[in-house]
Design a protein around this motif. Sequence first.
Motif, PDB file in Angstrom:
ATOM      1  N   ALA A   1       0.817  -1.215   0.000  1.00  0.00           N
ATOM      2  CA  ALA A   1       0.000   0.000   0.000  1.00  0.00           C
ATOM      3  C   ALA A   1       0.851   1.266   0.000  1.00  0.00           C
ATOM      4  N   GLY A   2       2.046   1.197   0.529  1.00  0.00           N
ATOM      5  CA  GLY A   2       2.896   2.376   0.592  1.00  0.00           C
ATOM      6  C   GLY A   2       3.826   2.544  -0.593  1.00  0.00           C
ATOM      7  N   LEU A   3       3.661   1.718  -1.634  1.00  0.00           N
ATOM      8  CA  LEU A   3       4.559   1.748  -2.785  1.00  0.00           C
ATOM      9  C   LEU A   3       3.847   2.278  -4.023  1.00  0.00           C
ATOM     10  N   PRO A   4       4.571   2.938  -4.928  1.00  0.00           N
ATOM     11  CA  PRO A   4       3.955   3.402  -6.182  1.00  0.00           C
ATOM     12  C   PRO A   4       3.508   2.208  -7.025  1.00  0.00           C
ATOM     13  N   ARG A   5       2.262   2.179  -7.388  1.00  0.00           N
ATOM     14  CA  ARG A   5       1.728   1.031  -8.125  1.00  0.00           C
ATOM     15  C   ARG A   5       2.428   0.838  -9.466  1.00  0.00           C
ATOM     16  N   GLU A   6       2.866   1.924 -10.094  1.00  0.00           N
ATOM     17  CA  GLU A   6       3.503   1.782 -11.402  1.00  0.00           C
ATOM     18  C   GLU A   6       4.860   1.098 -11.324  1.00  0.00           C
ATOM     19  N   ARG A   7       5.376   0.945 -10.095  1.00  0.00           N
ATOM     20  CA  ARG A   7       6.670   0.286  -9.928  1.00  0.00           C
ATOM     21  C   ARG A   7       6.517  -1.199  -9.606  1.00  0.00           C
ATOM     22  N   LEU A   8       5.289  -1.679  -9.496  1.00  0.00           N
ATOM     23  CA  LEU A   8       5.038  -3.073  -9.156  1.00  0.00           C
ATOM     24  C   LEU A   8       4.447  -3.771 -10.375  1.00  0.00           C
ATOM     25  N   ARG A   9       5.175  -4.751 -10.906  1.00  0.00           N
ATOM     26  CA  ARG A   9       4.763  -5.409 -12.139  1.00  0.00           C
ATOM     27  C   ARG A   9       4.562  -6.892 -11.920  1.00  0.00           C
ATOM     28  N   LEU A  10       3.335  -7.349 -12.107  1.00  0.00           N
ATOM     29  CA  LEU A  10       3.002  -8.756 -11.968  1.00  0.00           C
ATOM     30  C   LEU A  10       3.113  -9.472 -13.307  1.00  0.00           C
ATOM     31  N   ARG A  11       3.052 -10.798 -13.242  1.00  0.00           N
ATOM     32  CA  ARG A  11       3.086 -11.658 -14.444  1.00  0.00           C
ATOM     33  C   ARG A  11       4.304 -11.365 -15.317  1.00  0.00           C
ATOM     34  N   THR A  12       5.390 -10.994 -14.702  1.00  0.00           N
ATOM     35  CA  THR A  12       6.608 -10.655 -15.429  1.00  0.00           C
ATOM     36  C   THR A  12       7.777 -11.430 -14.850  1.00  0.00           C
ATOM     37  N   ALA A  13       8.207 -12.456 -15.571  1.00  0.00           N
ATOM     38  CA  ALA A  13       9.317 -13.283 -15.116  1.00  0.00           C
ATOM     39  C   ALA A  13      10.625 -12.807 -15.731  1.00  0.00           C
ATOM     40  N   VAL A  14      11.670 -12.850 -14.944  1.00  0.00           N
ATOM     41  CA  VAL A  14      13.013 -12.577 -15.456  1.00  0.00           C
ATOM     42  C   VAL A  14      13.629 -13.906 -15.844  1.00  0.00           C
ATOM     43  N   THR A  15      13.973 -14.050 -17.102  1.00  0.00           N
ATOM     44  CA  THR A  15      14.530 -15.312 -17.593  1.00  0.00           C
ATOM     45  C   THR A  15      16.032 -15.253 -17.792  1.00  0.00           C
ATOM     46  N   GLY A  16      16.587 -14.043 -17.872  1.00  0.00           N
ATOM     47  CA  GLY A  16      18.025 -13.933 -18.085  1.00  0.00           C
ATOM     48  C   GLY A  16      18.566 -12.591 -17.657  1.00  0.00           C
ATOM     49  N   MET A  17      19.864 -12.566 -17.340  1.00  0.00           N
ATOM     50  CA  MET A  17      20.577 -11.336 -17.004  1.00  0.00           C
ATOM     51  C   MET A  17      21.869 -11.296 -17.800  1.00  0.00           C
ATOM     52  N   GLN A  18      22.139 -10.124 -18.349  1.00  0.00           N
ATOM     53  CA  GLN A  18      23.369  -9.941 -19.117  1.00  0.00           C
ATOM     54  C   GLN A  18      24.104  -8.715 -18.604  1.00  0.00           C
ATOM     55  N   LEU A  19      25.369  -8.907 -18.240  1.00  0.00           N
ATOM     56  CA  LEU A  19      26.172  -7.818 -17.715  1.00  0.00           C
ATOM     57  C   LEU A  19      26.654  -6.934 -18.857  1.00  0.00           C
ATOM     58  N   GLU A  20      26.371  -5.624 -18.746  1.00  0.00           N
ATOM     59  CA  GLU A  20      26.751  -4.650 -19.772  1.00  0.00           C
ATOM     60  C   GLU A  20      27.685  -3.614 -19.166  1.00  0.00           C
ATOM     61  N   ASP A  21      28.261  -2.770 -20.019  1.00  0.00           N
ATOM     62  CA  ASP A  21      29.122  -1.693 -19.523  1.00  0.00           C
ATOM     63  C   ASP A  21      28.349  -0.721 -18.648  1.00  0.00           C
ATOM     64  N   ASN A  22      27.069  -0.533 -18.966  1.00  0.00           N
ATOM     65  CA  ASN A  22      26.260   0.451 -18.235  1.00  0.00           C
ATOM     66  C   ASN A  22      25.315  -0.178 -17.218  1.00  0.00           C
ATOM     67  N   GLY A  23      25.484  -1.464 -16.911  1.00  0.00           N
ATOM     68  CA  GLY A  23      24.623  -2.087 -15.916  1.00  0.00           C
ATOM     69  C   GLY A  23      24.269  -3.514 -16.269  1.00  0.00           C
ATOM     70  N   VAL A  24      23.036  -3.899 -15.947  1.00  0.00           N
ATOM     71  CA  VAL A  24      22.558  -5.264 -16.174  1.00  0.00           C
ATOM     72  C   VAL A  24      21.298  -5.211 -17.033  1.00  0.00           C
TER      73      VAL A  24
END
Length: 380
Positions: A136-159
């Motif tokens: 309830a205390g969090l911005p709703r637009e920052r909470l995303r359901l039904r979204t799985a992370v399947t991979g991470m790739q390390l880049e020069d500017n982040g992930v």
Amino acid sequence: MGRLSSVLPVAPIAILGGGVAGLCAARLLHAARVPFVLLEARDRLGGRVLTVDATGAPADNGFDLGASWFWPRTQPRLAALVAELGLSAFVQLTDGDVLFERMVREGPQRYHGGPQQALSFRLAGGSAALVRALAAGLPRERLRLRTAVTGMQLEDNGVTLMLAAQGDASSSPERITVSHVIAALPPRLLGATVTFAPTLDADTLAAWHDVPTWMAPHAKFFALYDRPFWREAGLSGTAQSMVGPLAEIHDATTASGQAALLGFVGVGAEQRAAVGDMVLTRACEEQLRRLFGDEARRPQATLLKDWAADPFTATPADRVPGGHPAGGDRRWVTGLWERHLTLGGSEVSPLEPGYLAGAVLAAERAASAAIAAIQERRGT
């Protein structure tokens, strides 16, 4: 809240997992004014916190198919959070005699219940009350359901995170790039479901795999009644059994008076899958009749949650019980990923790993580490 949209604002930190740990981490980042995005593969928040009604649907007041109890005397940080959020709690009922079932032909043995040293509590409305209060205390637009992370790739500017929308076969994979990732997931689940480029070193993956996931091998059964009739007979509702299928039973009556008994199924995940829910339910009802009398055999409704069959909780390795996670102070991420990935699930907490209290403590450490890592890279 649905799948991630293309207009999502850039956030320096991504949180994987919308359970108590992920929500606590998000709350701390939000308080520190650090933008984040929380990604949850399920269609609900809460993770292994799941409160449902008599039909099994998520509810604001019901029965906890996952995390149920906390112990304020030994878990002061969680108790403080409950108070801070204005939540009500009540003592788990233990008044009355307990039953022990060693073998069927002997019948249950009855013993006088002794005093409980560390009182266990439950939240009024169920453990999902904690999830709702955190969200309830969090911005709703920052909470995303039904979204799985399947991979991470390390880049020069982040992930760069590879995302897959759950329940939408027509959707195309998406990507976002963040500076840091908090994985508020069990380490074993993270290692089994997310690919890494560059790959993680073998020792790290092995360490993650060796951490048992709390609740993953287990199943809980509830029998709901019109009243807690066992109390009329001077019973606490607590029972232990070497016969089964329920190994441990407790009074699960809610703060609002919805009467129920809950049991932890003592049958392994492979056997549960082989016999099926209907056969297992009938066997549980028969056991309750043996222990509590004929009235127990006629529940108004039953609920069965097999966490080993939950793909967002368990991996094949979790189908065999592996004990309780040990947590501890250790380097959970090494090598190139160490500055960009922090583990923040309950299993990695140095104290109370696997419990709700462990989720709170792990989230606090992860949020602090993520903020420090970003500040270091910015030179602030």
